[in-house]
Design a protein around this motif. Structure first.
Motif, PDB file in Angstrom:
ATOM      1  N   ASN A 299      26.983  92.905  15.916  1.00 18.64           N
ATOM      2  CA  ASN A 299      27.119  94.091  16.671  1.00 18.64           C
ATOM      3  C   ASN A 299      28.687  94.664  16.753  1.00 18.64           C
ATOM      4  OD1 ASN A 299      27.414  96.055  19.223  1.00 18.64           O
ATOM      5  ND2 ASN A 299      25.256  96.127  18.622  1.00 18.64           N
ATOM      6  N   LYS A 300      29.008  95.779  16.173  1.00 20.35           N
ATOM      7  CA  LYS A 300      30.149  96.185  15.986  1.00 20.35           C
ATOM      8  C   LYS A 300      30.702  96.592  17.356  1.00 20.35           C
ATOM      9  CE  LYS A 300      29.005 100.916  14.847  1.00 20.35           C
ATOM     10  NZ  LYS A 300      29.136 102.162  13.769  1.00 20.35           N
ATOM     11  N   ARG A 301      30.056  97.083  18.373  1.00 22.28           N
ATOM     12  CA  ARG A 301      30.376  97.305  19.750  1.00 22.28           C
ATOM     13  C   ARG A 301      30.779  96.005  20.405  1.00 22.28           C
ATOM     14  NH1 ARG A 301      26.153 101.894  22.016  1.00 22.28           N
ATOM     15  NH2 ARG A 301      26.697 103.492  20.325  1.00 22.28           N
ATOM     16  N   TRP A 302      30.116  95.003  20.013  1.00 25.57           N
ATOM     17  CA  TRP A 302      30.394  93.935  20.745  1.00 25.57           C
ATOM     18  C   TRP A 302      31.690  93.125  20.253  1.00 25.57           C
ATOM     19  CZ3 TRP A 302      30.643  88.635  18.812  1.00 25.57           C
ATOM     20  CH2 TRP A 302      30.523  87.649  19.628  1.00 25.57           C
TER      21      TRP A 302
ATOM     22  N   ALA B 139      34.137  95.062  18.932  1.00 29.33           N
ATOM     23  CA  ALA B 139      35.026  95.959  19.430  1.00 29.33           C
ATOM     24  C   ALA B 139      35.481  95.429  20.913  1.00 29.33           C
ATOM     25  CB  ALA B 139      34.843  97.185  19.469  1.00 29.33           C
ATOM     26  N   LYS B 140      34.578  95.228  21.696  1.00 27.65           N
ATOM     27  CA  LYS B 140      34.815  94.850  22.976  1.00 27.65           C
ATOM     28  C   LYS B 140      35.691  93.601  23.277  1.00 27.65           C
ATOM     29  CE  LYS B 140      30.953  97.287  25.540  1.00 27.65           C
ATOM     30  NZ  LYS B 140      29.544  97.046  26.206  1.00 27.65           N
TER      31      LYS B 140
ATOM     32  N   ARG C  32      39.117  94.503  22.184  1.00 27.49           N
ATOM     33  CA  ARG C  32      39.678  95.279  22.983  1.00 27.49           C
ATOM     34  C   ARG C  32      40.405  94.566  24.336  1.00 27.49           C
ATOM     35  NH1 ARG C  32      39.545 100.660  24.913  1.00 27.49           N
ATOM     36  NH2 ARG C  32      39.727 101.047  27.013  1.00 27.49           N
TER      37      ARG C  32
ATOM     38  N   GLU D 275      36.491 100.170  12.490  1.00 31.32           N
ATOM     39  CA  GLU D 275      35.226  99.932  13.335  1.00 31.32           C
ATOM     40  C   GLU D 275      35.857  98.954  14.459  1.00 31.32           C
ATOM     41  OE1 GLU D 275      31.364 101.098  11.165  1.00 31.32           O
ATOM     42  OE2 GLU D 275      32.168  99.143  11.020  1.00 31.32           O
TER      43      GLU D 275
ATOM     44  N   SER E 260      39.219 100.073  16.354  1.00 25.46           N
ATOM     45  CA  SER E 260      39.269 101.400  16.887  1.00 25.46           C
ATOM     46  C   SER E 260      39.297 101.462  18.338  1.00 25.46           C
ATOM     47  CB  SER E 260      38.178 102.272  16.286  1.00 25.46           C
ATOM     48  OG  SER E 260      36.830 101.642  16.587  1.00 25.46           O
ATOM     49  N   SER E 261      38.751 100.578  19.026  1.00 28.20           N
ATOM     50  CA  SER E 261      38.713 100.509  20.441  1.00 28.20           C
ATOM     51  C   SER E 261      40.005  99.953  21.111  1.00 28.20           C
ATOM     52  CB  SER E 261      37.466  99.649  20.914  1.00 28.20           C
ATOM     53  OG  SER E 261      37.805  98.273  20.832  1.00 28.20           O
TER      54      SER E 261
END
Length: 282
Positions: free
Chosen positions: A17-20, A22-23, A26, A52, A55-56
């Motif tokens: 999961n790209k959000r995971w 990125a978190k 970050r 991706e 980016s965060s």
């Protein structure tokens, strides 16, 4: 994830999961080593991108990456990515997806738009590194004319790994013009040839390899004809020789060299270079 992590090295061995992802990045302001590996090394709607992943991270507090490895990830060194690479010393790029101009009719408009925004040719990557003054000491990448042009301008490399080596004209250029440039600095050289030819070890490159007086690690396919004497010759000319057999099964984040023996990479007959390839096969 609201608290900072103390990670300095992070390896992602397949696309999650790209959000995971990125978190995690970050929350890792001290990250210096980032390895990204995706087993689906082709371009498509869901192909992961370096953009991706980074980016965060706030632009006012960029990462200070010293090592970046990307396999199966789209890479474009845009203004959102470059701030994290100002201290980069080691770069590994393998199977980087990119839609070439002659292939655009095979993709949807959405996929082409993604490629234009998040991926670029290897030639553009080398031009950006040179323009931005990012001076690498270690590099792994597919070899072509664009890479050789970059190497002709670089001056800090100590470790070099050339992938997908298959054009004899490039080999001639490398051994005659590029490698002598690093004869007094290179400590590790790996060449992954796709077939027997001028990229392999033989009498044609023996003299220039002898000039590399700092070289202690060499991984190169050996031509099947007349290799025993040249190998013995260069072994005795090195104070601390290490010959590394190599594997064509890349990208593989768990791949480890066996540094104990010197041998040919092939155990059976090796295909000759295609007739259209320039240069002289040994």
């Amino acid at each position: 994830m609201n608290h900072a992590l103390n990670l300095t090295k992070l390896t992602i061995t397949d696309y999650l999961n790209k959000r995971w992802i990125a978190k995690i990045i970050r929350a890792s302001p001290n990250l210096t080593h980032l390895d990204l590996w995706c087993s689906h090394a082709f371009f498509g709607e869901h192909t992961p991108t370096l953009h991706e992943v980074l980016s965060s991270v706030p632009h006012e507090r960029p990462l200070r990456l010293r090592h970046l490895s990307a396999a199966g990830y789209c890479v474009r060194l845009c203004q959102d990515v470059l701030p994290h690479l100002r201290f980069l010393e080691s770069l590994e790029l393998r199977a980087v997806p990119y839609v070439k101009d002659e292939e655009r009719s095979d993709y949807s408009e959405e996929e082409i738009a993604k490629s234009d925004r998040f991926s670029s040719s290897m030639g553009d990557i080398w031009k950006t590194l040179e323009r931005e003054g990012i001076r690498l000491t270690s590099l792994m990448a597919p070899v072509d004319d664009d890479l050789l042009r970059y190497l002709s301008a670089a001056d800090q490399l100590k470790r070099l790994s050339l992938l997908e080596a298959n054009i004899d004209a490039c080999a001639q250029n490398f051994f005659i013009h590029t490698l002598p440039r690093y004869a007094q600095t290179l400590v590790s050289l790996e060449i992954l040839a796709t077939h027997e030819g001028l990229w392999c070890f033989g009498m044609h490159d023996l003299d220039v390899l002898r000039q590399c007086t700092k070289l202690v690690e060499l991984s190169i396919t050996v031509n099947t004809h007349g290799w025993r004497e040249p190998v013995a010759d260069i072994v005795v000319s090195r104070p601390t020789p290490v010959f590394l057999p190599h594997s064509h099964d890349y990208p593989d984040p768990n791949y480890q060299h066996d540094r104990s023996v010197a041998k040919s990479a092939s155990t059976g007959p090796t295909p000759r270079p295609p007739k259209r390839a320039s240069g002289r096969a040994i």
